[in-house]
Design a protein around this motif. Sequence first.
Motif, PDB file in Angstrom:
ATOM      1  N   GLN A   1      40.843  99.402  56.478  1.00  0.00           N
ATOM      2  CA  GLN A   1      41.535  99.540  55.192  1.00  0.00           C
ATOM      3  C   GLN A   1      42.199 100.911  55.141  1.00  0.00           C
ATOM      4  O   GLN A   1      41.751 101.854  55.781  1.00  0.00           O
ATOM      5  N   LEU A   2      43.271 100.998  54.367  1.00  0.00           N
ATOM      6  CA  LEU A   2      43.959 102.274  54.162  1.00  0.00           C
ATOM      7  C   LEU A   2      43.264 103.020  53.035  1.00  0.00           C
ATOM      8  O   LEU A   2      42.880 102.425  52.027  1.00  0.00           O
ATOM      9  N   LEU A   3      43.105 104.303  53.221  1.00  0.00           N
ATOM     10  CA  LEU A   3      42.461 105.150  52.217  1.00  0.00           C
ATOM     11  C   LEU A   3      43.465 106.136  51.633  1.00  0.00           C
ATOM     12  O   LEU A   3      44.403 106.543  52.307  1.00  0.00           O
ATOM     13  N   ALA A   4      43.214 106.545  50.421  1.00  0.00           N
ATOM     14  CA  ALA A   4      43.967 107.629  49.789  1.00  0.00           C
ATOM     15  C   ALA A   4      42.913 108.554  49.189  1.00  0.00           C
ATOM     16  O   ALA A   4      42.539 108.447  48.026  1.00  0.00           O
ATOM     17  N   ILE A   5      42.390 109.448  50.026  1.00  0.00           N
ATOM     18  CA  ILE A   5      41.300 110.338  49.628  1.00  0.00           C
ATOM     19  C   ILE A   5      41.793 111.775  49.645  1.00  0.00           C
ATOM     20  O   ILE A   5      42.497 112.179  50.573  1.00  0.00           O
ATOM     21  N   ALA A   6      41.409 112.536  48.642  1.00  0.00           N
ATOM     22  CA  ALA A   6      41.750 113.961  48.611  1.00  0.00           C
ATOM     23  C   ALA A   6      41.028 114.679  49.729  1.00  0.00           C
ATOM     24  O   ALA A   6      39.973 114.250  50.184  1.00  0.00           O
ATOM     25  N   PRO A   7      41.558 115.807  50.196  1.00  0.00           N
ATOM     26  CA  PRO A   7      40.909 116.569  51.253  1.00  0.00           C
ATOM     27  C   PRO A   7      39.542 117.089  50.823  1.00  0.00           C
ATOM     28  O   PRO A   7      39.271 117.261  49.634  1.00  0.00           O
ATOM     29  N   SER A   8      38.697 117.345  51.815  1.00  0.00           N
ATOM     30  CA  SER A   8      37.351 117.842  51.558  1.00  0.00           C
ATOM     31  C   SER A   8      37.381 119.262  51.028  1.00  0.00           C
ATOM     32  O   SER A   8      38.155 120.092  51.494  1.00  0.00           O
ATOM     33  N   PRO A   9      36.515 119.585  50.038  1.00  0.00           N
ATOM     34  CA  PRO A   9      36.462 120.949  49.536  1.00  0.00           C
ATOM     35  C   PRO A   9      35.664 121.868  50.457  1.00  0.00           C
ATOM     36  O   PRO A   9      35.670 123.066  50.287  1.00  0.00           O
TER      37      PRO A   9
ATOM     38  N   ALA B   1      56.478 111.588  66.562  1.00  0.00           N
ATOM     39  CA  ALA B   1      57.377 110.994  67.568  1.00  0.00           C
ATOM     40  C   ALA B   1      57.915 109.645  67.099  1.00  0.00           C
ATOM     41  O   ALA B   1      58.003 108.690  67.867  1.00  0.00           O
ATOM     42  N   GLY B   2      58.212 109.541  65.786  1.00  0.00           N
ATOM     43  CA  GLY B   2      58.780 108.324  65.236  1.00  0.00           C
ATOM     44  C   GLY B   2      57.786 107.199  65.008  1.00  0.00           C
ATOM     45  O   GLY B   2      58.181 106.091  64.674  1.00  0.00           O
ATOM     46  N   GLN B   3      56.510 107.465  65.188  1.00  0.00           N
ATOM     47  CA  GLN B   3      55.496 106.421  65.004  1.00  0.00           C
ATOM     48  C   GLN B   3      54.536 106.797  63.879  1.00  0.00           C
ATOM     49  O   GLN B   3      54.172 107.966  63.718  1.00  0.00           O
ATOM     50  N   ASN B   4      54.143 105.770  63.114  1.00  0.00           N
ATOM     51  CA  ASN B   4      53.141 105.967  62.061  1.00  0.00           C
ATOM     52  C   ASN B   4      51.772 106.187  62.693  1.00  0.00           C
ATOM     53  O   ASN B   4      51.455 105.584  63.721  1.00  0.00           O
ATOM     54  N   ARG B   5      50.982 107.041  62.053  1.00  0.00           N
ATOM     55  CA  ARG B   5      49.641 107.337  62.576  1.00  0.00           C
ATOM     56  C   ARG B   5      48.576 106.953  61.559  1.00  0.00           C
ATOM     57  O   ARG B   5      48.752 107.151  60.356  1.00  0.00           O
ATOM     58  N   LEU B   6      47.456 106.435  62.060  1.00  0.00           N
ATOM     59  CA  LEU B   6      46.269 106.149  61.260  1.00  0.00           C
ATOM     60  C   LEU B   6      45.102 106.926  61.838  1.00  0.00           C
ATOM     61  O   LEU B   6      44.869 106.888  63.045  1.00  0.00           O
ATOM     62  N   LEU B   7      44.387 107.626  60.968  1.00  0.00           N
ATOM     63  CA  LEU B   7      43.252 108.433  61.415  1.00  0.00           C
ATOM     64  C   LEU B   7      41.964 107.889  60.813  1.00  0.00           C
ATOM     65  O   LEU B   7      41.856 107.746  59.589  1.00  0.00           O
ATOM     66  N   PRO B   8      40.951 107.575  61.640  1.00  0.00           N
ATOM     67  CA  PRO B   8      39.670 107.128  61.098  1.00  0.00           C
ATOM     68  C   PRO B   8      39.068 108.222  60.224  1.00  0.00           C
ATOM     69  O   PRO B   8      39.085 109.403  60.584  1.00  0.00           O
ATOM     70  N   THR B   9      38.542 107.800  59.058  1.00  0.00           N
ATOM     71  CA  THR B   9      38.095 108.750  58.040  1.00  0.00           C
ATOM     72  C   THR B   9      36.805 108.257  57.395  1.00  0.00           C
ATOM     73  O   THR B   9      36.618 107.064  57.210  1.00  0.00           O
ATOM     74  N   VAL B  10      35.952 109.200  57.042  1.00  0.00           N
ATOM     75  CA  VAL B  10      34.731 108.884  56.297  1.00  0.00           C
ATOM     76  C   VAL B  10      34.631 109.854  55.125  1.00  0.00           C
ATOM     77  O   VAL B  10      35.002 111.021  55.238  1.00  0.00           O
ATOM     78  N   SER B  11      34.167 109.345  54.005  1.00  0.00           N
ATOM     79  CA  SER B  11      33.926 110.156  52.810  1.00  0.00           C
ATOM     80  C   SER B  11      32.515 109.846  52.326  1.00  0.00           C
ATOM     81  O   SER B  11      32.096 108.685  52.326  1.00  0.00           O
ATOM     82  N   PHE B  12      31.787 110.884  51.906  1.00  0.00           N
ATOM     83  CA  PHE B  12      30.409 110.681  51.449  1.00  0.00           C
ATOM     84  C   PHE B  12      29.923 111.891  50.667  1.00  0.00           C
ATOM     85  O   PHE B  12      30.535 112.960  50.704  1.00  0.00           O
ATOM     86  N   LYS B  13      28.815 111.697  49.983  1.00  0.00           N
ATOM     87  CA  LYS B  13      28.092 112.783  49.331  1.00  0.00           C
ATOM     88  C   LYS B  13      26.714 112.868  49.961  1.00  0.00           C
ATOM     89  O   LYS B  13      26.224 111.895  50.549  1.00  0.00           O
TER      90      LYS B  13
ATOM     91  N   GLU C   1      27.368 107.194  48.422  1.00  0.00           N
ATOM     92  CA  GLU C   1      28.781 106.919  48.151  1.00  0.00           C
ATOM     93  C   GLU C   1      29.633 106.974  49.420  1.00  0.00           C
ATOM     94  O   GLU C   1      30.737 107.522  49.426  1.00  0.00           O
ATOM     95  N   LEU C   2      29.126 106.387  50.486  1.00  0.00           N
ATOM     96  CA  LEU C   2      29.832 106.350  51.768  1.00  0.00           C
ATOM     97  C   LEU C   2      31.029 105.414  51.680  1.00  0.00           C
ATOM     98  O   LEU C   2      30.919 104.291  51.181  1.00  0.00           O
ATOM     99  N   GLN C   3      32.173 105.905  52.120  1.00  0.00           N
ATOM    100  CA  GLN C   3      33.391 105.106  52.164  1.00  0.00           C
ATOM    101  C   GLN C   3      34.084 105.394  53.481  1.00  0.00           C
ATOM    102  O   GLN C   3      34.194 106.558  53.897  1.00  0.00           O
ATOM    103  N   THR C   4      34.531 104.340  54.173  1.00  0.00           N
ATOM    104  CA  THR C   4      35.246 104.516  55.435  1.00  0.00           C
ATOM    105  C   THR C   4      36.578 103.788  55.372  1.00  0.00           C
ATOM    106  O   THR C   4      36.774 102.877  54.568  1.00  0.00           O
ATOM    107  N   GLY C   5      37.485 104.199  56.235  1.00  0.00           N
ATOM    108  CA  GLY C   5      38.794 103.570  56.333  1.00  0.00           C
ATOM    109  C   GLY C   5      39.701 104.426  57.193  1.00  0.00           C
ATOM    110  O   GLY C   5      39.241 105.310  57.920  1.00  0.00           O
ATOM    111  N   TYR C   6      40.989 104.192  57.083  1.00  0.00           N
ATOM    112  CA  TYR C   6      41.975 104.923  57.871  1.00  0.00           C
ATOM    113  C   TYR C   6      42.926 105.644  56.928  1.00  0.00           C
ATOM    114  O   TYR C   6      43.451 105.052  55.985  1.00  0.00           O
ATOM    115  N   ASP C   7      43.115 106.903  57.202  1.00  0.00           N
ATOM    116  CA  ASP C   7      43.975 107.743  56.391  1.00  0.00           C
ATOM    117  C   ASP C   7      45.338 107.871  57.058  1.00  0.00           C
ATOM    118  O   ASP C   7      45.451 107.810  58.285  1.00  0.00           O
ATOM    119  N   ASP C   8      46.349 108.089  56.248  1.00  0.00           N
ATOM    120  CA  ASP C   8      47.711 108.266  56.725  1.00  0.00           C
ATOM    121  C   ASP C   8      47.792 109.573  57.506  1.00  0.00           C
ATOM    122  O   ASP C   8      47.605 110.654  56.960  1.00  0.00           O
TER     123      ASP C   8
END
Length: 171
Positions: free
Chosen positions: A158-166, A47-59, A35-42
Amino acid sequence: MRRGSRRQFLLIPVLLLAAACAGVPTVEEALEVQELQTGYDDGGVEAGQNRLLPTVSFKLRNKDARSINSVQVNAVFRVVEDPEELGSQSVWAIDYKGLPGGQTVGPFVMRSRFGYSGEQARVDMFQHEGFKDVVVQVFAKQGGNQWVKLTEQVIERQLLAIAPSPAKAAQ
């Protein structure tokens, strides 16, 4: 001493050693990424600029019949064709109690602390000429063993909306 009992005496340590070695699978034998999923998280606004963070989610699934324990996972993010690390995150994936054979653990959500910033909307940042693709390499290690690469993927634009890791961050 009879000859037969001497063989038994020598055979017992060999059998004990074989049983000990067969008891715990290696990372390579046991773990597979699912269930690997990649993208960019908010990454919020800095400093007045939007940020994108590379993110991976998996089991992780234990594909071996034996239980595996004490496993750390590390995600390393790099800009494609750049040897410098953009960022990384480590977590304890499996504690000392272990993950039984056939069982799955996760999801793990891992982000780089560094990414891209811009004044434009986040979704528009992917089209900017300065935006370069990022690759993530996911490694695992059990106890004091060496790190083993489980997977490598280019982060999807792609933009992701993933909950934080447990999982708890590794020290």
